[in-house]
Design a protein around this motif. Structure first.
Motif, mmCIF file in Angstrom:
data_model
loop_
_atom_site.group_PDB
_atom_site.id
_atom_site.type_symbol
_atom_site.label_atom_id
_atom_site.label_comp_id
_atom_site.label_asym_id
_atom_site.label_seq_id
_atom_site.Cartn_x
_atom_site.Cartn_y
_atom_site.Cartn_z
ATOM 1 N N ARG A 66 -0.642 -0.879 -3.979
ATOM 2 C CA ARG A 66 0.534 -1.155 -3.151
ATOM 3 C C ARG A 66 1.039 -2.596 -3.309
ATOM 4 O O ARG A 66 1.800 -3.090 -2.480
ATOM 5 C CB ARG A 66 0.168 -0.924 -1.678
ATOM 6 N N PHE A 67 0.648 -3.260 -4.416
ATOM 7 C CA PHE A 67 0.963 -4.663 -4.577
ATOM 8 C C PHE A 67 2.471 -4.915 -4.637
ATOM 9 O O PHE A 67 3.010 -5.789 -3.956
ATOM 10 C CB PHE A 67 0.279 -5.203 -5.836
ATOM 11 N N PHE A 68 3.195 -4.142 -5.422
ATOM 12 C CA PHE A 68 4.631 -4.371 -5.591
ATOM 13 C C PHE A 68 5.480 -3.392 -4.791
ATOM 14 O O PHE A 68 6.628 -3.129 -5.144
ATOM 15 C CB PHE A 68 5.006 -4.282 -7.078
ATOM 16 N N THR A 69 4.934 -2.866 -3.718
ATOM 17 C CA THR A 69 5.723 -1.978 -2.855
ATOM 18 C C THR A 69 6.476 -2.811 -1.818
ATOM 19 O O THR A 69 6.137 -3.952 -1.533
ATOM 20 C CB THR A 69 4.810 -0.964 -2.151
ATOM 21 N N SER A 70 7.499 -2.210 -1.228
ATOM 22 C CA SER A 70 8.316 -2.934 -0.256
ATOM 23 C C SER A 70 7.521 -3.340 0.976
ATOM 24 O O SER A 70 7.819 -4.352 1.622
ATOM 25 C CB SER A 70 9.518 -2.067 0.154
ATOM 26 N N SER A 71 6.505 -2.568 1.316
ATOM 27 C CA SER A 71 5.720 -2.909 2.507
ATOM 28 C C SER A 71 4.822 -4.118 2.293
ATOM 29 O O SER A 71 4.289 -4.683 3.252
ATOM 30 C CB SER A 71 4.862 -1.704 2.915
ATOM 31 N N SER A 72 4.631 -4.514 1.023
ATOM 32 C CA SER A 72 3.795 -5.679 0.724
ATOM 33 C C SER A 72 4.612 -6.959 0.579
ATOM 34 O O SER A 72 4.083 -8.002 0.219
ATOM 35 C CB SER A 72 3.003 -5.446 -0.575
#
Length: 508
Positions: A348-354
């Motif tokens: 989840r590194f480059f997800t919007s939640s991160s």
């Protein structure tokens, strides 16, 4: 009491306005706690037209020309300009001056960078085992996790009070001063080469005098031998003649040693070893060149002498230092923004939640510093006063230097005229004494006395002629050695060439 619905926004807006006004007032009140009231300087640079620098009698206008960069050609010896060019290309003192300029240029680049925003990027990765009995509960506690953090940040110092701009101006002035110092080093080196070369010419001229003296005393020795054979003189006169010849040969040997030493000095000035000096041909300089001062020497000297120009740029640098120190009393506002990603693991590194983001101003406000800023400003003003005093002293020394060289040249001209008449008279007396001695009409002592007078006068004339040329080289140096601030981009324009005290007060 419940306010009407329509009045609520007005009340809220008024409240916000009042809060902002109160905050602004508080900022200015707090800022007033650290101030530079009462710290100033009344020092100012001396203008060439100042009554204290009157030099119309000592340095009269004579319609002459300022020295050109190829001034060495006027002495008629093609070797001299070549030696000066070689020295300027290879002497370590010039390389040292160039290194100081390069260092000053680096300060300019560093100071200029402070005027622009800065952008940085960073990335970090860590692997960590979280305690099962610590802050994080299962499934994090007792497990290994990787954390990735990537961030791009930007910041910009608004420089509302000109602190960074003053720092840049100070660095530019320091570079200009370093460039003027290098020009001064070039003028000094060129003059040193020419004066040492003239010293070599003097030694060779004295050597010629010594050789002629050996020949003259040898002639007297032969006359003495003839008189002894005729029974007119004794062995006392023979031994006296032999002793005089030996003394002259000793003087010749001493001059040869001085010539070698002077050649070594020239080799060092050229930036090479002593053997280079041994390869220099014998000087063939002109005996005398007319000297005429240019017009408006006191007024124009400030742009013709690199040491004065360097001192003037030091005053400019000190002025910028004062402005920078005054800006320290006002708030610094720095805008910053940062954005990036932060997550455990890679999934989840480059997800919007991160995503992570922060922005806002940072304000530094000096309120109470126990007098540190005031002490710093006092120190800057002290440096300013010192640089102004150095400039004034440099200008006074420059005018005195020119006046001294001119007075010395005029004195040497008069001495040379008198010494030449004395040489002519003593040479004639010596010739008569030799004729009378050869004819048996006068004793040897009369010849020796006349010879000693003639030798002394010839040495005096030779020294005076070379001294005049040495003084002329000194005058060329005193007039700037061909330097012109306008030609080297070192002139201070009309806006910044006002008195230093005015320049310093622009930051008040």
């Amino acid at each position: 009491m419940k306010l009407p619905y329509s009045s609520a926004p007005v009340f809220a807006a008024s409240t916000i306005t009042m809060k902002r006004s109160a905050l602004a007032a508080a900022v200015f009140v707090l800022a007033g706690c650290a101030n530079y009231a009462g710290i100033s300087s009344d020092k100012q640079i001396t203008a060439p037209q100042n009554d204290a620098l009157q030099a119309t009698q000592s340095v009269p206008s004579q319609g002459g020309q300022w020295p050109s960069l190829d001034w060495a050609k006027q002495f008629g010896d093609p070797q001299l300009p070549q030696l000066i060019d070689e020295a300027l290309a290879g002497n370590p003192s010039i390389a040292q001056a160039q290194a100081r300029i390069a260092k000053a240029s680096s300060y300019i680049e560093s100071s200029r960078a402070g005027l622009f925003p800065k952008v940085n990027g960073s990335y970090s990765w860590s692997r960590e085992l979280y305690s099962a009995n610590g802050l994080y509960p299962p499934p994090y506690g007792g497990s290994w996790y990787s954390e990735n953090n990537a961030l791009v940040s930007a910041s910009w110092d608004l420089d509302l009070w000109g602190k960074n701009r003053s720092r840049l101006n100070q660095a530019v002035s320091q570079q200009k001063a370093a460039e003027a110092d290098m020009q001064q080093a070039r003028v000094t080196l060129a003059a040193s080469v020419a004066q040492t070369y003239n010293q070599l010419a003097l030694l060779y001229a004295l050597r010629d005098v010594a050789q002629r003296e050996i020949a003259n005393r040898s002639d007297v020795g032969r006359i003495t031998n003839g008189r002894v054979s005729a029974g007119l003189d004794t062995n006392v006169e023979i031994r006296t003649a032999e002793g005089n010849i030996a003394t002259s040969q000793t003087n010749l040997s001493e001059l040869d040693g001085q010539i070698t030493t002077t050649r070594y000095q020239l080799g060092a000035l050229l930036g090479q070893g002593p053997d280079r000096g041994l390869k220099i041909a014998n000087p063939v300089l002109n005996s005398k060149i007319e000297v005429a001062l240019p017009d408006n020497v006191p007024a124009d000297l400030i742009a013709r002498r690199p040491d004065i120009v360097a001192a003037r740029w030091q005053v400019e640098a000190a002025t910028s230092d004062v402005k920078e120190a005054k800006a320290e009393f006002f708030p610094d506002i720095n805008l910053s923004v940062a954005a990036g990603f932060d997550a455990f693991g890679w999934g989840r590194f480059f997800t919007s939640s991160s995503r992570q983001f922060n922005a806002g101003p940072a304000i530094h406000l000096p309120i109470f510093d126990a007098g540190a800023l005031r002490a710093q400003l006092k120190g800057r003003y002290a440096d300013f006063d010192l640089d102004v005093a150095n400039y004034n002293q440099t200008l006074i020394n420059a005018l005195n230097d020119v006046a001294t060289q001119i007075a010395s040249i005029r004195s040497v001209d008069q001495q040379t005229s008198d010494a030449t008449r004395a040489l002519d008279a003593s040479s004639h007396a010596y010739q008569l004494a030799v004729i009378r001695y050869k004819a048996g009409l006068s004793p040897q002592l009369q010849v020796l006395t006349a010879d000693q007078n003639r030798l002394s006068n010839e040495q005096t004339v030779t020294n005076l002629r070379m001294r005049r040329r040495d003084l002329q080289i000194g005058l060329i140096k005193a007039l700037g050695g061909g330097f012109d601030a306008a030609d080297t981009n070192l002139a201070i324009d009309g806006q910044t060439s006002k008195t230093a005290s005015v320049a310093a007060k622009t930051a008040d």
